[in-house]
Scaffold this active site. Sequence first.
Site, PDB file in Angstrom:
ATOM      1  CG  ASP A 131       8.639   8.697  -7.351  1.00 12.07           C
ATOM      2  OD1 ASP A 131       9.040   7.821  -6.571  1.00 12.07           O
ATOM      3  OD2 ASP A 131       7.612   9.374  -7.146  1.00 12.07           O
ATOM      4  CD  GLU A 146      16.449  11.586  -2.100  1.00 17.54           C
ATOM      5  OE1 GLU A 146      17.580  11.760  -1.614  1.00 17.54           O
ATOM      6  OE2 GLU A 146      15.492  11.122  -1.454  1.00 17.54           O
ATOM      7  CE  LYS A 166       5.517   7.415  -5.792  1.00 14.85           C
ATOM      8  NZ  LYS A 166       5.580   8.815  -5.328  1.00 14.85           N
ATOM      9  CD  GLU A 223      -2.848   1.281   0.174  1.00 13.54           C
ATOM     10  OE1 GLU A 223      -2.715   2.194  -0.668  1.00 13.54           O
ATOM     11  OE2 GLU A 223      -3.746   0.426   0.128  1.00 13.54           O
TER      12      GLU A 223
END
Length: 438
Positions: free
Chosen positions: A201, A190, A205, A129
């Site tokens: 990223d 970062e 997802k 999750e």
Amino acid sequence: MKPVNVGLLGLGTVGGGTFNVLRRNAGEIARRAGRGIEITHAAARDYEPARVPGIESIKVTDDAFAVVDDPDIDIVVELIGGYDPARDLVMKAIANGKHVVTANKALIALHGNEIFAAAQKQGVMVAFEAAVAGGIPIIKAVREGLAANRIEWIAGIINGTGNFILTEMRDKGRDFADVLAEAQRLGYAEADPTFDVEGIDAAHKLTILASIAFGIPLQFEKVYTEGIAYITREDVSYAEQLGYRIKHLGFARRTEQGVELRVHPTLIPDRRLIANVDGVMNAVLIKADAVGPTLYYGAGAGAEPTASAVVADLVDVTRTLTADPENRVPHLAFQPDALSDLPIYPVEDFETAYYLRMCVADRPGVLADITRILGDLGISIEAVIQKEPLEGQQQVPIILLTRTVREKHMNQAIQQIEALNSVEGRITRIRLEHLSAK
């Protein structure tokens, strides 16, 4: 019943948050799970004990495999991140018959098919999750809450760093590089921000969301990905003038021909709720046939928001420890032997509207040449902004909004327009989605 023993890999921001939430809410969590959940062994090479009160009461090692091989551990929580050694640790935990909870979106997006197959064979669960949208329970919402629906499309602001940058550019008229530097100072980005600003990223997802929404294997390598570094404050301003906002959007849509998977800057009408999600917050808009559109909003990162999702997975796993593996919720929502082989669209076949910004010579006939090229390729214009040149300047910006067009036709149009002697430099192109509920 005796407590469930948890082995924690990683005591960084999320690992420390998970330890703290489990200790602080131990009684409430036990009431929900039906038994206690206790971290008894943790692995970390470097951590700040002051940020993890009570850590001295458990075993802490710098050898993550020692935790995975501990016979007293029932569930391994992987919060190290990255591909290696996370993959080897998770696969070893599964081989040892342990359930796994992870927040590692990169690991699931790239190696999830292999991991879930191994877990299915061993009869253990892998819960993830926290891998998408931090504290927003979006995996459970799609996998279970919307199980009655045929999901049509998903649109998500699923990277807080990119959303923070675009929000600051809009609200304060700042340049991309300036805001990125601040995001790094604040800890939102970062030192190497590539995964965030180039959309990698978000693509991790989106891969996961699309798989559980449409019942297809995880296919990260087929996600079209585009970053936000080329977006200027002028683009943000022009979008506002036209009634839109620019968001770094992950978008997945199912059709009879296949599935679109794409991450890129997107103009969204400013009246849409998702267009007003600002700062580091995340939001996911889902259109399904029975329920219609639903919007999920919240913190997409951070110690305790992400820990909230990790602990929720621990509760879920604990509740089903005695259940027959065949009766558990499937990892990717659909039964493993029922995944679809729907193809992923090539980018050339995407169909969207577009925002185009170009710098052209200030002389008669230029706009006519541009519209002729667009018209010859069947591309209709929705709106135009043409600015007056500043004193002494020979070039003026032209901004166009088009209606829906196939990507390959837009590529042809841009190539022809850039070849005109009256057009200077490259054309900025941003896709546009109305995200209509219809």
